[in-house]
Write a protein that holds these residues in place. Structure first.
Motif, PDB file in Angstrom:
ATOM      1  N   GLY A 282       0.800  -1.219   0.000  1.00 13.07           N
ATOM      2  CA  GLY A 282       0.000   0.000   0.000  1.00 13.07           C
ATOM      3  C   GLY A 282       0.833   1.270   0.000  1.00 13.07           C
ATOM      4  N   THR A 335      10.619  14.542   0.858  1.00 10.93           N
ATOM      5  CA  THR A 335      10.443  13.167   1.332  1.00 10.93           C
ATOM      6  C   THR A 335      11.539  12.250   0.788  1.00 10.93           C
ATOM      7  N   ASP A 359       1.411  22.612  -7.210  1.00 10.49           N
ATOM      8  CA  ASP A 359       0.693  22.834  -5.953  1.00 10.49           C
ATOM      9  C   ASP A 359       1.430  22.303  -4.729  1.00 10.49           C
ATOM     10  N   TYR A 360       2.530  21.590  -4.937  1.00  8.85           N
ATOM     11  CA  TYR A 360       3.178  20.915  -3.810  1.00  8.85           C
ATOM     12  C   TYR A 360       4.494  21.573  -3.407  1.00  8.85           C
ATOM     13  N   ASP A 454      -5.590  25.986   8.233  1.00  8.40           N
ATOM     14  CA  ASP A 454      -5.860  24.759   8.977  1.00  8.40           C
ATOM     15  C   ASP A 454      -4.678  24.469   9.889  1.00  8.40           C
ATOM     16  N   LEU A 455      -4.961  24.079  11.114  1.00  6.12           N
ATOM     17  CA  LEU A 455      -3.876  23.743  12.030  1.00  6.12           C
ATOM     18  C   LEU A 455      -3.970  22.272  12.429  1.00  6.12           C
ATOM     19  N   ASP A 456      -2.806  21.674  12.658  1.00  3.74           N
ATOM     20  CA  ASP A 456      -2.733  20.309  13.178  1.00  3.74           C
ATOM     21  C   ASP A 456      -2.264  20.371  14.616  1.00  3.74           C
ATOM     22  N   GLU A 459       1.085  21.684  15.631  1.00  7.03           N
ATOM     23  CA  GLU A 459       1.344  23.103  15.386  1.00  7.03           C
ATOM     24  C   GLU A 459       0.805  23.996  16.503  1.00  7.03           C
ATOM     25  N   HIS A 473     -10.922  22.769  13.042  1.00  9.56           N
ATOM     26  CA  HIS A 473      -9.561  22.264  12.794  1.00  9.56           C
ATOM     27  C   HIS A 473      -9.476  20.744  12.883  1.00  9.56           C
ATOM     28  N   ARG A 474     -10.576  20.098  13.283  1.00 14.77           N
ATOM     29  CA  ARG A 474     -10.608  18.640  13.412  1.00 14.77           C
ATOM     30  C   ARG A 474      -9.555  18.137  14.398  1.00 14.77           C
ATOM     31  N   PHE A 475      -9.496  18.841  15.543  1.00 14.82           N
ATOM     32  CA  PHE A 475      -8.560  18.405  16.584  1.00 14.82           C
ATOM     33  C   PHE A 475      -9.084  17.181  17.334  1.00 14.82           C
ATOM     34  N   ASP A 476     -10.421  16.961  17.254  1.00 16.85           N
ATOM     35  CA  ASP A 476     -11.042  15.898  18.036  1.00 16.85           C
ATOM     36  C   ASP A 476     -11.433  14.750  17.103  1.00 16.85           C
ATOM     37  N   GLY A 477     -10.442  13.918  16.763  1.00 20.01           N
ATOM     38  CA  GLY A 477     -10.666  12.865  15.778  1.00 20.01           C
ATOM     39  C   GLY A 477     -11.673  11.834  16.221  1.00 20.01           C
TER      40      GLY A 477
ATOM     41  N   LYS B  33      -7.666  17.638   5.087  1.00 17.87           N
ATOM     42  CA  LYS B  33      -8.649  17.887   6.142  1.00 17.87           C
ATOM     43  C   LYS B  33     -10.068  18.059   5.616  1.00 17.87           C
ATOM     44  N   ARG B  37     -11.980  11.275   7.893  1.00 14.34           N
ATOM     45  CA  ARG B  37     -10.845  10.541   8.460  1.00 14.34           C
ATOM     46  C   ARG B  37     -10.898   9.101   7.950  1.00 14.34           C
TER      47      ARG B  37
END
Lengths: 486, 85
Positions: A282, A335, A359-360, A454-456, A459, A473-477, B33, B37
């Protein structure tokens, strides 16, 4: 400095090509003729030149040795019995890399299995009958691939396909291989036809991401393809499925390759350095097919999108050596191209493939700096268009659609704290911290601004704080109301 | 309008999606994001897009499994050389 020093002396000069013509000023912009500087392909750690000077010659004598000298072994010095050509490998089919006059002392370090050719300390080969007093030496260890006989010109074109990879390899005797084909609509088929390619012996799929395989179905349907080789990592995308359909439709042979395999192309062969195995994991980039092609004294290495872990694995397996031309891994992404890897391969020429303004952020600045740190001349398809490297086995030539190699940019000066004054008097500047009014209400216990950006979790300095919907921010997965749980 | 999408690859925090079918098929780069998930390279989704922005995205487990099986069957035929006969 290994590659940059042109040592004085006629032998070295003739071997290294110091006398090769320098580019004329009007040719410099798009084309550079460069004497081949790779000299250590076969004997990376051997001294460059180790020829006993004539004055040191000790003639064998019938006179009994005095007791003081009896412990010394007197070895007759090997010399050429007449003028002789030097070859890149053990045979006249290998490229001529120099010549020696009659009576030249030489240092023989190895022989071929048949014993009819001798290898000199500089890595070149000489016909054994042309050397008198040759010592009894062991068979040369040519690893992992004996230098391919260089007959004619090998042409490697890094085709400009925007943000993607596509590399064409053409031999002098009309064989051709293509590594990857860029995105769908990359137009690589038209470019192959422009280059006079009417059939491909080999198509290599480095790995099945769209920017490498998207343009391949058009190629496989458009011209005869004998064999397709891949890493064995499947992908669940429309582009991959179209690739499989095209291979089946063209009745091309399909093979999966791994470390240790060889891929023949006419009279030359690629060594497969990676992946370690073909079983699907994968991780598509990591398992990219990495190839090395040795042609006379030129070594080309094609990385696909192999990452630093793959580089590390190749290094641990002892597979890395000096290369002339490196196709930089993963479009110059950070990478890949780890410092340890670059130290091992020390490319003279580094070519990355990337689309202008992608874009990268490819190529990443740290990759460029790392390549410059090992002295590589850097070309990129975003700046240079298609980049072509030709090699006759002893010299190479780089040409581009536009421009020359990237100029070295001085790294931003970072002030170094003075050791002489370890306790400087701090200058206190009081800057009022503005009160934050933009704290997102989803995080009532801490102050985190709303996106963008967006923060992780890494950060931000907070852990285990309350999170209310909608958690932008989707801090609470795991949706338990606690963010960035430690 | 909901469309099918497949995740081609991750590039650090960005995701390359292949959205739509036939003439409408296109590559769109979106932030990781903006997707649910648990997505991986090769995951299929049902997405609603506003130009290059994800309005909604739901993992399509059934389509993911179906595409995977179909593709693995094709790959296996190539590996066995059945297409050469």
């Amino acid at each position: 400095m290994r590659r940059l020093v042109c040592v004085a002396g006629f032998l070295v000069a003739s071997l290294l090509g110091c006398g090769s013509p320098t580019p004329t000023p009007d040719a410099v912009a798009t084309e550079a003729v460069i004497a081949h500087k790779i000299f250590a392909t076969l004997t990376a750690s051997a001294p460059r030149v180790a020829i006993t000077p004539p004055s040191a010659t000790v003639k064998p004598t019938d006179t009994p040795l005095s007791p003081d000298l009896a412990t010394f072994t007197v070895t007759p010095v090997a010399v050429t019995v007449r003028g002789a050509n030097l070859r890149a490998g053990p045979g006249t089919s290998y490229a001529k890399v120099g010549s020696l006059p009659q009576g030249q002392p030489v240092q023989v370090v190895a022989r071929n299995a048949a014993g009819d050719w001798l290898q000199l300390a500089d890595g070149s080969w000489i016909f054994a009958e042309l050397v008198a007093n040759a010592p009894n030496v062991s068979v040369a260890q040519l690893s992992p691939t004996e230098a391919a006989p260089a007959t004619g010109t090998l042409t490697v074109t890094f085709i400009d396909v925007g943000q993607g990879d596509s590399i064409l390899i053409q031999t002098a005797d009309g064989h051709a291989a293509l590594i990857d084909g860029g995105n769908p609509g990359s137009g690589v088929l038209a470019k192959l036809r422009q280059a006079g390619v009417q059939k491909l012996d080999l198509v290599v799929v480095s790995h099945p991401h769209s920017d490498h395989i998207g343009g391949l179905p058009e190629v496989i349907k458009g011209i005869p393809v004998a064999q397709v080789v891949a890493s064995g990592q499947p992908h669940t995308t429309p582009d991959y499925e179209r690739l499989l359909d095209a291979i089946a439709g063209a009745k091309a042979q399909y093979t999966e390759v791994k470390r240790g395999d060889k891929l023949a192309l006419g009279g030359i062969a690629f060594d497969v350095l990676s992946p370690e195995r073909t079983q699907p994991t994968g991780d598509l980039n990591h398992n990219s097919v990495v190839l090395r092609l040795t042609y006379g004294r030129s070594v080309f290495q094609f990385e696909g999108d192999a990452d630093a872990a793959a580089e590390s694995s190749m290094r641990a397996a002892g597979l890395l050596g000096i290369v002339t031309v490196l196709k930089v891994g993963h479009h110059g992404s950070r990478t890949a191209s780890s410092p340890a890897f670059l130290a091992a391969v020390q490319p003279v020429i580094a070519v990355y493939s990337a689309g202008a303004g992608n874009d990268y952020g490819h190529p990443h600045q740290q990759t460029i700096q790392a390549l410059q740190a090992v002295g590589a001349q850097i070309y990129g398809t975003d700046r240079n268009g298609s980049v072509t490297v030709t090699s006759d086995g002893s010299t190479y030539r780089v040409s581009t659609e536009k421009g020359g190699p990237m100029q070295k940019v001085a790294a931003t000066a970072v002030p170094i704290p003075s050791r002489a004054n370890p306790m400087p008097v701090p200058t206190v500047v009081t800057t009022p911290v503005p009160a934050r009014t933009d704290c997102d209400r989803a995080y009532p216990d801490v102050c985190i601004p709303s996106p963008p950006p967006d923060l992780d979790c890494p950060e931000i300095p907070y852990r285990n704080f309350r999170v209310l919907p909608p958690d932008p921010h989707r801090f609470d997965g795991d949706h338990d109301g606690i963010g960035c749980e430690s | 309008m909901t469309e099918k999408a497949a995740i081609d690859r991750f590039e650090e925090k960005m995701v390359v999606l292949i959205i739509g079918e036939g003439e409408a098929e296109r590559q769109v780069i979106v932030p990781k994001k903006s997707l649910p998930r648990g997505v991986r390279e090769g995951t299929w989704l049902q997405v609603e897009m506003d130009a290059d922005r994800v309005v909604s995205a739901v993992i399509d487990t059934e389509e993911t499994m179906r595409a995977k099986q179909r593709i693995l069957d094709k790959l296996e035929r190539l590996r066995r050389g059945e297409h050469l006969e």
